[in-house]
Design a protein around this motif. Structure first.
Motif, PDB file in Angstrom:
ATOM      1  N   MET A 215      18.222  48.698  87.001  1.00 44.69           N
ATOM      2  CA  MET A 215      19.258  48.651  87.892  1.00 44.69           C
ATOM      3  C   MET A 215      20.100  49.986  87.650  1.00 44.69           C
ATOM      4  O   MET A 215      20.770  50.521  88.786  1.00 44.69           O
ATOM      5  CB  MET A 215      20.288  47.498  87.165  1.00 44.69           C
ATOM      6  N   ASP A 216      19.946  50.650  86.525  1.00 43.08           N
ATOM      7  CA  ASP A 216      20.533  51.946  86.461  1.00 43.08           C
ATOM      8  C   ASP A 216      19.924  53.148  87.167  1.00 43.08           C
ATOM      9  O   ASP A 216      20.286  54.241  87.254  1.00 43.08           O
ATOM     10  CB  ASP A 216      20.822  52.321  84.717  1.00 43.08           C
ATOM     11  N   LYS A 217      18.664  53.075  87.874  1.00 43.95           N
ATOM     12  CA  LYS A 217      18.188  53.755  88.747  1.00 43.95           C
ATOM     13  C   LYS A 217      18.684  53.840  90.131  1.00 43.95           C
ATOM     14  O   LYS A 217      18.465  54.728  90.823  1.00 43.95           O
ATOM     15  CB  LYS A 217      16.491  53.538  88.653  1.00 43.95           C
ATOM     16  N   VAL A 218      19.530  53.061  90.282  1.00 43.17           N
ATOM     17  CA  VAL A 218      20.339  52.805  91.607  1.00 43.17           C
ATOM     18  C   VAL A 218      21.342  53.754  91.905  1.00 43.17           C
ATOM     19  O   VAL A 218      21.983  54.145  91.021  1.00 43.17           O
ATOM     20  CB  VAL A 218      20.995  51.472  91.949  1.00 43.17           C
TER      21      VAL A 218
ATOM     22  N   PHE B 273      26.013  37.334  96.623  1.00 46.89           N
ATOM     23  CA  PHE B 273      25.964  38.793  96.060  1.00 46.89           C
ATOM     24  C   PHE B 273      25.138  39.578  97.276  1.00 46.89           C
ATOM     25  O   PHE B 273      25.460  40.868  97.361  1.00 46.89           O
ATOM     26  CB  PHE B 273      25.356  38.688  94.793  1.00 46.89           C
ATOM     27  N   HIS B 274      24.075  39.043  97.919  1.00 48.49           N
ATOM     28  CA  HIS B 274      23.693  40.096  99.111  1.00 48.49           C
ATOM     29  C   HIS B 274      24.649  40.576 100.181  1.00 48.49           C
ATOM     30  O   HIS B 274      24.897  41.788 100.516  1.00 48.49           O
ATOM     31  CB  HIS B 274      22.591  39.361  99.910  1.00 48.49           C
ATOM     32  N   LEU B 275      25.457  39.298 100.445  1.00 44.22           N
ATOM     33  CA  LEU B 275      26.641  39.733 101.189  1.00 44.22           C
ATOM     34  C   LEU B 275      27.482  40.992 100.781  1.00 44.22           C
ATOM     35  O   LEU B 275      28.048  41.898 101.300  1.00 44.22           O
ATOM     36  CB  LEU B 275      27.446  38.417 101.749  1.00 44.22           C
ATOM     37  N   LEU B 276      27.783  40.622  99.517  1.00 45.99           N
ATOM     38  CA  LEU B 276      28.760  41.873  98.770  1.00 45.99           C
ATOM     39  C   LEU B 276      28.164  43.460  98.794  1.00 45.99           C
ATOM     40  O   LEU B 276      28.759  43.983  98.727  1.00 45.99           O
ATOM     41  CB  LEU B 276      29.303  41.284  97.399  1.00 45.99           C
ATOM     42  N   THR B 277      26.776  43.082  98.158  1.00 44.32           N
ATOM     43  CA  THR B 277      26.130  44.554  98.376  1.00 44.32           C
ATOM     44  C   THR B 277      26.128  45.328  99.622  1.00 44.32           C
ATOM     45  O   THR B 277      26.409  46.308  99.907  1.00 44.32           O
ATOM     46  CB  THR B 277      24.685  44.364  97.866  1.00 44.32           C
TER      47      THR B 277
ATOM     48  N   TRP C  59      17.876  47.049  96.052  1.00 44.11           N
ATOM     49  CA  TRP C  59      17.607  46.674  94.792  1.00 44.11           C
ATOM     50  C   TRP C  59      17.693  45.279  94.825  1.00 44.11           C
ATOM     51  O   TRP C  59      16.557  44.364  94.272  1.00 44.11           O
ATOM     52  CB  TRP C  59      18.340  47.393  93.764  1.00 44.11           C
ATOM     53  N   LEU C  60      18.646  44.748  95.239  1.00 46.20           N
ATOM     54  CA  LEU C  60      18.900  43.257  94.998  1.00 46.20           C
ATOM     55  C   LEU C  60      17.925  42.345  95.895  1.00 46.20           C
ATOM     56  O   LEU C  60      17.487  41.306  95.494  1.00 46.20           O
ATOM     57  CB  LEU C  60      20.333  42.771  95.318  1.00 46.20           C
ATOM     58  N   TRP C  61      17.816  42.899  97.023  1.00 43.71           N
ATOM     59  CA  TRP C  61      16.575  42.280  97.957  1.00 43.71           C
ATOM     60  C   TRP C  61      15.286  41.968  97.436  1.00 43.71           C
ATOM     61  O   TRP C  61      14.667  41.176  96.959  1.00 43.71           O
ATOM     62  CB  TRP C  61      16.501  43.056  99.310  1.00 43.71           C
ATOM     63  N   SER C  62      14.790  43.321  96.783  1.00 44.63           N
ATOM     64  CA  SER C  62      13.460  43.509  96.083  1.00 44.63           C
ATOM     65  C   SER C  62      13.402  42.543  94.936  1.00 44.63           C
ATOM     66  O   SER C  62      12.264  41.974  94.857  1.00 44.63           O
ATOM     67  CB  SER C  62      12.966  44.693  96.044  1.00 44.63           C
ATOM     68  N   ARG C  63      14.463  42.740  94.111  1.00 47.01           N
ATOM     69  CA  ARG C  63      14.462  41.553  93.045  1.00 47.01           C
ATOM     70  C   ARG C  63      14.400  40.165  93.223  1.00 47.01           C
ATOM     71  O   ARG C  63      13.786  39.323  92.616  1.00 47.01           O
ATOM     72  CB  ARG C  63      15.500  41.918  92.029  1.00 47.01           C
TER      73      ARG C  63
END
Ligand code: FAD
Length: 262
Positions: free
Chosen positions: A180-183, A129-133, A192-196
């Motif tokens: 998530m909806d603040k992105v 998922f990191h890769l996909l983002t 976002w994904l990195w920090s979560r």
């Protein structure tokens, strides 16, 4: 048994073996636990495969495979999918054609744990998922994405509907519901994904799920990215612009290694 790579994996690289193993496990093991998919699960599977078909920087035959599964799912009429029907598409066996394109087992390289119960699939799912983002940021570089939540939304749905670790799914849903909806952009989605993920690392550090050979760090550590860390008023803080740049380089196709046994 999982083959052990001949030399330890390089922590500065991403390995295709982990990513393809994630695809196999996600689609053929996790989804297969449901003999009939209905409702939310159908939607979650369609969204997941759609982002894979769009962004997974795979070997050509894997990309063809993902696109054919995506096409098939888009054409499904009705609200239920028996796994038996999906399985035929996932094994891709048609008479006279080459057999299954995705290997039928898993090989962990960057995600190899020091014991079989450590790391493996959950590690590869994060990596995927990191890769996909990050791929989504490349796709939309310079232009505004129509839907900055496309990949995160697909991840949220997949984890909610299929991730076998239900406690993990609950925790992840909690974080998603909170912010998530603040992105607002694809760059923010990658961050976002990195920090979560770092929040999860902090929560799990020192617990029984931690592989002693792979302590849970706030990632990337300074050895991987020195400029990501800066000091403000004598406090360690992240330089998010540097982190974003690092994520884009780390999860880029040229940093994905195909041969890992040499
Ligand atoms: P992982 O945390 O799996 O990370 C994989 C790789 O990603 C690392 O080796 C590193 O190269 C890279 N990485 C690490 N941090 C980051 C970051 N911040 N940004 C980008 N890349 C990074 N386990 C539980 O016990 N409880 C839970 O609640 C839980 N929730 C989870 C939720 C999700 C959505 C997922 C996918 C997994 C969850 N897990 C949970 C599993 C846990 O997070 C780890 O995946 C597992 O313990 C294996 O850890 P690991 O050492 O292989 O590294």
């Amino acid at each position: 048994t999982t083959p052990i790579p001949r030399k330890p994996a390089d922590r500065s690289k991403v390995y295709m073996a982990d990513l393809e193993s994630a695809l196999h496990y996600a689609l053929r093991v996790e989804v297969a636990r449901f003999s009939v998919l209905t409702g939310e699960r159908v939607r979650a599977l369609k969204d997941f495969v759609a982002v894979l078909a769009k962004y997974f920087p795979g070997r050509p035959f894997v990309q063809n495979f993902l696109r054919s599964v995506d096409r098939w799912l888009r054409n499904v009429r009705g609200s239920r999918i028996p796994y038996s029907a999906l399985k035929l598409v996932l094994t891709n066996r048609k008479e006279g054609q080459a057999p299954a394109v995705l290997s039928n087992n898993v090989t962990w390289v960057g995600c190899q744990g020091s014991e079989p119960h450590f790391r493996g699939y959950p590690c590869s799912l994060w990596t995927l998922f990191h890769l996909l983002t990050v791929q989504a940021t490349r796709h939309h570089s310079g232009q505004k994405a129509e839907d900055p939540l496309e990949v995160l939304g697909a991840m949220r749905g997949y984890v909610q509907s299929f991730f076998g670790c239900r406690e993990c799914a609950q925790h992840f849903e909690g974080m998603a519901a909170e912010s998530m909806d603040k992105v607002r952009s694809v760059d923010e989605a990658a961050l976002w994904l990195w920090s979560r993920h770092n929040r999860v690392n902090a929560r799990l550090a020192g617990t029984a799920t931690e592989d002693p050979q792979f302590p849970k760090l706030q990632w990337p550590p300074p050895e991987l990215c020195h400029p990501c860390h800066s000091v403000v008023k004598r406090r360690q803080v992240w330089d998010e612009a540097a982190v974003l740049q690092f994520l884009k380089a780390y999860f880029s196709p040229i940093n994905i290694f195909l041969n890992y046994t040499e």
